[in-house]
Design a protein around this motif. Structure first.
Motif, PDB file in Angstrom:
ATOM      1  N   PHE A 120     -13.748  12.899  -6.010  1.00 38.05           N
ATOM      2  CA  PHE A 120     -12.658  12.635  -6.939  1.00 38.05           C
ATOM      3  C   PHE A 120     -12.162  11.207  -6.760  1.00 38.05           C
ATOM      4  N   ASP A 140      -9.520  10.593 -11.957  1.00 36.77           N
ATOM      5  CA  ASP A 140      -9.469  12.056 -11.939  1.00 36.77           C
ATOM      6  C   ASP A 140      -8.052  12.533 -11.630  1.00 36.77           C
ATOM      7  N   GLU A 193     -15.012   9.362 -19.011  1.00 37.97           N
ATOM      8  CA  GLU A 193     -14.344   9.574 -17.721  1.00 37.97           C
ATOM      9  C   GLU A 193     -13.556  10.879 -17.721  1.00 37.97           C
ATOM     10  N   CYS A 194     -12.922  11.170 -18.848  1.00 36.17           N
ATOM     11  CA  CYS A 194     -12.166  12.423 -18.966  1.00 36.17           C
ATOM     12  C   CYS A 194     -13.107  13.618 -18.894  1.00 36.17           C
ATOM     13  N   ALA A 218     -14.220  14.164 -15.314  1.00 42.93           N
ATOM     14  CA  ALA A 218     -13.114  14.752 -14.550  1.00 42.93           C
ATOM     15  C   ALA A 218     -12.986  16.229 -14.882  1.00 42.93           C
ATOM     16  N   TYR A 219     -13.050  16.579 -16.159  1.00 39.04           N
ATOM     17  CA  TYR A 219     -12.970  17.969 -16.613  1.00 39.04           C
ATOM     18  C   TYR A 219     -14.043  18.817 -15.921  1.00 39.04           C
ATOM     19  N   LYS A 253     -15.658  18.222 -13.122  1.00 39.42           N
ATOM     20  CA  LYS A 253     -15.373  18.330 -11.685  1.00 39.42           C
ATOM     21  C   LYS A 253     -14.281  19.372 -11.442  1.00 39.42           C
ATOM     22  N   GLU A 290      -4.536  11.748  -5.679  1.00 37.29           N
ATOM     23  CA  GLU A 290      -5.887  11.311  -5.300  1.00 37.29           C
ATOM     24  C   GLU A 290      -6.145  11.597  -3.819  1.00 37.29           C
TER      25      GLU A 290
END
Length: 127
Positions: free
Chosen positions: A4, A8, A45-46, A49-50, A52, A92
């Motif tokens: 992460f 994220d 990037e979104c 992140a989703y 993950k 983070e």
């Protein structure tokens, strides 16, 4: 191995903020991104992140609606600090121990919703 990162954490904070207002579509999540004085994350990037978050169970996906799991909600609340940048940095750090060997590959978040979210974000910022 996937890890992460700050982006994220930023997106996780936005999911929390959108959910707190009862607005949990992708566009509303993008519009809820805390203003950190940096360029907004791009759709790719979104999406990463989703995937993950979904893989480790930090979010619950229900069609185009996304909410935090109980674990993620606790993590985000516990990290809360008045400064948005410090809050995201603390999230983070909370995510740092997670090491992912893989991640999901789902398609609930669309580029069209992303663009709507950017428009909402810009409108909100101008008010």
């Amino acid at each position: 191995m996937y890890i992460f990162n700050f982006t994220d954490a930023w997106i996780l904070a936005a999911i929390y903020l959108a959910g707190a207002k009862g607005e949990n579509s992708y566009a509303q999540i993008i519009a809820s991104l805390p203003n950190l004085g940096r360029s907004l994350p791009v759709h790719a990037e979104c999406k990463v992140a989703y995937d993950k978050f979904l893989y480790v169970g930090l979010i619950v996906a229900d069609g185009d609606k996304t909410s935090l799991s109980a674990v993620a909600e606790s993590l985000v609340k516990d990290a809360y600090i008045e400064s948005a940048a410090l809050w995201v940095a603390t999230i983070e750090k909370q995510l740092a121990p997670y090491k992912l060997k893989s991640m999901c590959n789902r398609f609930e978040w669309s580029e069209e919703q992303y663009r709507c979210g950017i428009e909402f974000f810009i409108t909100k910022k101008e008010m």
